[in-house]
Design an enzyme around this catalytic site. Sequence first.
Site, PDB file in Angstrom:
ATOM      1  N   SER A 186      13.913 -43.122 -12.531  1.00 11.25           N
ATOM      2  CA  SER A 186      12.775 -42.279 -12.194  1.00 11.25           C
ATOM      3  C   SER A 186      12.786 -42.108 -10.679  1.00 11.25           C
ATOM      4  O   SER A 186      12.708 -43.085  -9.934  1.00 11.25           O
ATOM      5  CB  SER A 186      11.477 -42.948 -12.647  1.00 11.25           C
ATOM      6  OG  SER A 186      10.380 -42.189 -12.203  1.00 11.25           O
ATOM      7  N   HIS A 229     -16.416  -7.814   0.829  1.00 14.35           N
ATOM      8  CA  HIS A 229     -15.370  -8.679   1.345  1.00 14.35           C
ATOM      9  C   HIS A 229     -15.529 -10.087   0.799  1.00 14.35           C
ATOM     10  O   HIS A 229     -14.588 -10.697   0.288  1.00 14.35           O
ATOM     11  CB  HIS A 229     -15.429  -8.684   2.870  1.00 14.35           C
ATOM     12  CG  HIS A 229     -14.427  -9.606   3.491  1.00 14.35           C
ATOM     13  ND1 HIS A 229     -14.737 -10.889   3.853  1.00 14.35           N
ATOM     14  CD2 HIS A 229     -13.112  -9.443   3.767  1.00 14.35           C
ATOM     15  CE1 HIS A 229     -13.664 -11.461   4.344  1.00 14.35           C
ATOM     16  NE2 HIS A 229     -12.662 -10.608   4.315  1.00 14.35           N
ATOM     17  N   LYS A 253       0.843  -1.196   0.000  1.00 14.97           N
ATOM     18  CA  LYS A 253       0.000   0.000   0.000  1.00 14.97           C
ATOM     19  C   LYS A 253       0.881   1.250   0.000  1.00 14.97           C
ATOM     20  O   LYS A 253       0.680   2.165  -0.795  1.00 14.97           O
ATOM     21  CB  LYS A 253      -0.902  -0.023   1.245  1.00 14.97           C
ATOM     22  CG  LYS A 253      -2.092   0.879   1.161  1.00 14.97           C
ATOM     23  CD  LYS A 253      -2.917   0.794   2.446  1.00 14.97           C
ATOM     24  CE  LYS A 253      -3.687  -0.502   2.571  1.00 14.97           C
ATOM     25  NZ  LYS A 253      -4.200  -0.729   3.920  1.00 14.97           N
ATOM     26  N   TYR A 300      12.142 -35.345 -17.683  1.00 17.19           N
ATOM     27  CA  TYR A 300      10.696 -35.184 -17.564  1.00 17.19           C
ATOM     28  C   TYR A 300      10.248 -35.197 -16.112  1.00 17.19           C
ATOM     29  O   TYR A 300      10.966 -35.673 -15.224  1.00 17.19           O
ATOM     30  CB  TYR A 300       9.956 -36.281 -18.344  1.00 17.19           C
ATOM     31  CG  TYR A 300      10.093 -37.667 -17.758  1.00 17.19           C
ATOM     32  CD1 TYR A 300       9.226 -38.119 -16.750  1.00 17.19           C
ATOM     33  CD2 TYR A 300      11.093 -38.542 -18.194  1.00 17.19           C
ATOM     34  CE1 TYR A 300       9.354 -39.380 -16.203  1.00 17.19           C
ATOM     35  CE2 TYR A 300      11.231 -39.807 -17.654  1.00 17.19           C
ATOM     36  CZ  TYR A 300      10.355 -40.222 -16.664  1.00 17.19           C
ATOM     37  OH  TYR A 300      10.488 -41.457 -16.111  1.00 17.19           O
ATOM     38  N   MET A 308      -5.504  -7.009   8.350  1.00 20.06           N
ATOM     39  CA  MET A 308      -4.981  -6.189   9.433  1.00 20.06           C
ATOM     40  C   MET A 308      -5.838  -4.947   9.559  1.00 20.06           C
ATOM     41  O   MET A 308      -6.790  -4.778   8.834  1.00 20.06           O
ATOM     42  CB  MET A 308      -3.526  -5.881   9.171  1.00 20.06           C
ATOM     43  CG  MET A 308      -2.669  -7.128   9.355  1.00 20.06           C
ATOM     44  SD  MET A 308      -1.004  -6.850   8.895  1.00 20.06           S
ATOM     45  CE  MET A 308      -1.170  -6.385   7.216  1.00 20.06           C
ATOM     46  N   ARG A 340      -3.627  -1.497  -6.317  1.00 20.56           N
ATOM     47  CA  ARG A 340      -2.829  -2.715  -6.178  1.00 20.56           C
ATOM     48  C   ARG A 340      -3.170  -3.640  -7.322  1.00 20.56           C
ATOM     49  O   ARG A 340      -4.196  -3.469  -7.985  1.00 20.56           O
ATOM     50  CB  ARG A 340      -3.100  -3.394  -4.838  1.00 20.56           C
ATOM     51  CG  ARG A 340      -4.540  -3.828  -4.672  1.00 20.56           C
ATOM     52  CD  ARG A 340      -4.773  -4.429  -3.281  1.00 20.56           C
ATOM     53  NE  ARG A 340      -6.180  -4.676  -3.064  1.00 20.56           N
ATOM     54  CZ  ARG A 340      -6.776  -4.606  -1.870  1.00 20.56           C
ATOM     55  NH1 ARG A 340      -6.085  -4.289  -0.799  1.00 20.56           N
ATOM     56  NH2 ARG A 340      -8.057  -4.873  -1.752  1.00 20.56           N
ATOM     57  N   ARG A 347      -3.200   3.236   8.639  1.00 18.03           N
ATOM     58  CA  ARG A 347      -3.530   2.061   7.817  1.00 18.03           C
ATOM     59  C   ARG A 347      -2.390   1.054   7.809  1.00 18.03           C
ATOM     60  O   ARG A 347      -1.231   1.422   7.716  1.00 18.03           O
ATOM     61  CB  ARG A 347      -3.790   2.479   6.364  1.00 18.03           C
ATOM     62  CG  ARG A 347      -4.525   3.775   6.213  1.00 18.03           C
ATOM     63  CD  ARG A 347      -4.548   4.275   4.766  1.00 18.03           C
ATOM     64  NE  ARG A 347      -5.276   3.372   3.872  1.00 18.03           N
ATOM     65  CZ  ARG A 347      -5.345   3.548   2.559  1.00 18.03           C
ATOM     66  NH1 ARG A 347      -4.700   4.549   1.982  1.00 18.03           N
ATOM     67  NH2 ARG A 347      -6.024   2.706   1.820  1.00 18.03           N
ATOM     68  N   GLY A 389      -8.106  -6.836   4.303  1.00 15.79           N
ATOM     69  CA  GLY A 389      -8.867  -6.902   5.549  1.00 15.79           C
ATOM     70  C   GLY A 389      -8.218  -7.721   6.652  1.00 15.79           C
ATOM     71  O   GLY A 389      -8.803  -7.909   7.709  1.00 15.79           O
ATOM     72  N   CYS A 418       8.604 -39.293 -10.488  1.00 19.20           N
ATOM     73  CA  CYS A 418       7.222 -39.751 -10.544  1.00 19.20           C
ATOM     74  C   CYS A 418       6.537 -39.670  -9.186  1.00 19.20           C
ATOM     75  O   CYS A 418       5.454 -40.203  -9.000  1.00 19.20           O
ATOM     76  CB  CYS A 418       7.143 -41.158 -11.113  1.00 19.20           C
ATOM     77  SG  CYS A 418       7.943 -42.405 -10.089  1.00 19.20           S
TER      78      CYS A 418
END
Length: 909
Positions: free
Chosen positions: A798, A490, A32, A885, A114, A376, A103, A112, A865
């Site tokens: 693997s 909210h 902020k 992979y 804090m 934001r 703030r 919301g 895997c």
Amino acid sequence: METLTEIKKRVFLFGDKKADGNSKMKNLLGGKGANLAEMSAIGIPVPPGFTITTEVCTEYNTLGKDIVINELKESVESAIESIEKTMGTKFGDSENPLLISVRSGARVSMPGMMDTVLNLGLNDQAVLGLVKKTNNERFAWDSYRRFIQMYGGVVLGMKPHTKEDIDPFEEIMEHLKDKRNIELDTEFTVQDLQDLVYDFKDAVKKRTGHDFPTDPWDQLWRAVMAVFDSWNGDRAKYYRKMHNYPGDWGTAVNVQAMVFGNMGTNSGTGVCFTRDAGTGENVFNGEYLIDAQGEDVVAGVRTPQQITKLGSQRWAELAKVEEADRAENYPSLEELMPSIYAELNEYQQKLEDHYSDMQDMEFTIQDGKLWILQTRIGKRTGAAMVKIAMDLFKEGVIDEKETLLRIEPNKLDELLHPVFDTKALKRANVIAQGLPASPGAATGQIVFFADEAKKFKNTILTRIETSPEDLEGMNVAKGILTARGGMTSHAAVVARGMGKCCVSGAGALKIDYKNRVLRVDGKEFHEGDWISLNGSTGNIIEGKVATMEPELSGEFGEIMELSDKYSTMEVRTNADTPKDAAIARNFGAQGIGLTRTEHMFFEVDRIKAMREMILADTVKGRKHALEELLPMQRSDFEGIFEAMQGLPVTVRLLDPPLHEFVPHQLATQKELAEDMHISLAAVKNKVAELQEFNPMLGHRGCRLGNTYPEITETQTRAIIEAALNLKEKGIVAKPEIMVPLVGTANEFIEQKKIITETANKVFKERNDSIEYLVGTMIEIPRAALMADKIAEHADFFSFGTNDLTQMTLGYSRDDAGKFLNVYLEKGILTHDPFEVLDQEGVGQLVEMGTLRGRSTKPNLKVGICGEHGGEPSSVEFCNKTGMNYVSCSPFRVPIARLSAAQAAIKAKA
Ligand code: ADP
Ligand code: MG
Ligand code: MG
């Protein structure tokens, strides 16, 4: 006394088109604060103020409040002076008071989570000064009552005691509204507001034992401390846990001159988004309220109005409001205040261009002048995330790489969830209509309280409105339904961030918390009753609605294509059935990295033969039973090979301990004894014999194949014959036979011998052949250590990171639940190692195994895997390690494809 000897800047000024900080300083100034500074510097009207850095929050927590206040005093006083100069007011003055907001703001947005206090600086004298100065009694007293209310809640801890309680200040207000027979806050008279101030202060005195603080400086310091404290409040802690944010980031504190949206009909406040956060559509949208302040829009105090005319018309359609009625009673800001709207529209465009991403903004109109209070990067659903990124790319705002990096891999998961079946929807009984706040389909049982969201397996959290306290419950529920609040409430914002279905502002719902009843349209629904929500239309439906697979958007396909362009690793899937294989192929899997064969034996017709095999005392007996299993296995493999159409398929030989297959219930044991013509005692003996103390460290994996070679023989035969059968039909099959749980080279060599001999035998019988590989899993630490020796004989490795994690950490996967949660809570572990690969520890074995393996066989094919193969940070690690992979469950294939691309892009950057 310890002091803060280090000289550093702890207070950063902004406002009046200048700023000490900028948007890159989020870690220090919080999101902020950094954006307030940036906006100020690029000429957006921002009320002047200053930011106390996040570092101070950490100092506060480690060194204590006195040291911190002492250190800050001078710079805060001079910062307040600078605000006074810009505003032409004076903090603490009774004639011409400067009012401020305090703030919170962490480096990432935690909406919301804090606390914030508005109108700070008021007291019994200052309020009179404000009256005189503004000539607006109503406004001054409204601001004062709001201040006591917020300060009481945030700083003095005056929150409801129990969940059925309402906020003590709300209670006083409700009481007065009843007495005066009015509904809205805006209907309070000056006298009412003065009474409220009196009653509020009285409530404070009763509850805390102290008078409400009158000294503005005292108010300010205590508010600053309260913001620091809110960083360690339950809500914020839970939010951090949910997102894996560390506790030592801290929050910044922003102190800013107040601008007032509650000065009458020429004032107001609102929230807006540069694009649609639900769908991603490129339309400016948002909500506002006239004569309102701060959180009024978000908290759903009154039903907000839409900012744009288009949005207003869309809203009216849903709310079934006639156009004439809409234009008259619910005008958009665009219609009501065209020049303010034009200015806002200019800023939203400017800010989106500046940040090249969708913005979520707060604004306030004070007596005809527009102020921006926050911007934001806007939270959005998975669908919106994909669309916005692709659109920005097509608009030429971001390049290909940036487009891929903009997508959060795990959020793709949302797009793959089922949606309501269109046919079932036609028959559905819609009981009410709300706003389509967050798309998706949810069916569940009603609960009215967030902490009861786990009461049933699938729940719909049904609230008048939600508040930050409800976060945990919202996270657990399948869907969220609110009676109040708009698209920026909210509930709506948080649900979109979570990708959770939400219908908000369904005004027809009457929710009675005390009796746990939802009344609508003459019907009653109780806790536990089933309802369904359609987050895309806002429909609230009685009972359950059938679902179907979602259709993936064109943008989704484009993102996947782009991913493949950049990734250097293949993505395979773990699939045991042709159906899973087909799903995964559809999602773009480039092969199967793991087919577990044991699941094939649990089906009714097979388990019997399997048990006979296990119970047989002789090789002959075992072979006989295996012969019965052979054709079934063969046809399973044919199905899977066929589904994969020429892509490689890794088949793992039988792995689990045998006791998993034998019956443990008496009735089934009897049945088996009869079938096999042996005594019940013999069956029981065998079951007891197979029982092991540590089955995961027991007779399993290649230890089975090495003690019962017939098993390996039969499985190999089934695989090779299946491939040959398909070849006859013109379908290519590429089996890769994988030996599990190898710890020594000899274990593997023995198995490989059986596999090759069997394959050669089959080739000879059929007078035909196919190509196949023989490799092994690396899942025992010793195998990683001995990888060079093993690689001399293996075609591929693997990494089975589930077992490897289990054995390296010495945690049993099945029992770790008993301590893992505590470990995570206490921070002994930062992640569940079975979810996120332990890169520092287990990762060393993976790296070493790969390096040593390739030291004797440079072109050794290496993959993973374990469950980690679909987890973004683990995929990045696999890419760094040089794997060929990753393999993951079918529904995680898109996530892995994107993660692999991001890993490749980051590796080159
Ligand atoms: P959150 O982080 O929960 O959004 P904010 O700090 O943004 O909390 O503040 C809560 C509300 O108060 C927002 O609607 C914001 O726009 C408003 N607000 C904050 N500071 C001021 C101010 N100086 N003047 C007017 N409104 C303010
Ligand atoms: Mg805000
Ligand atoms: Mg294993």
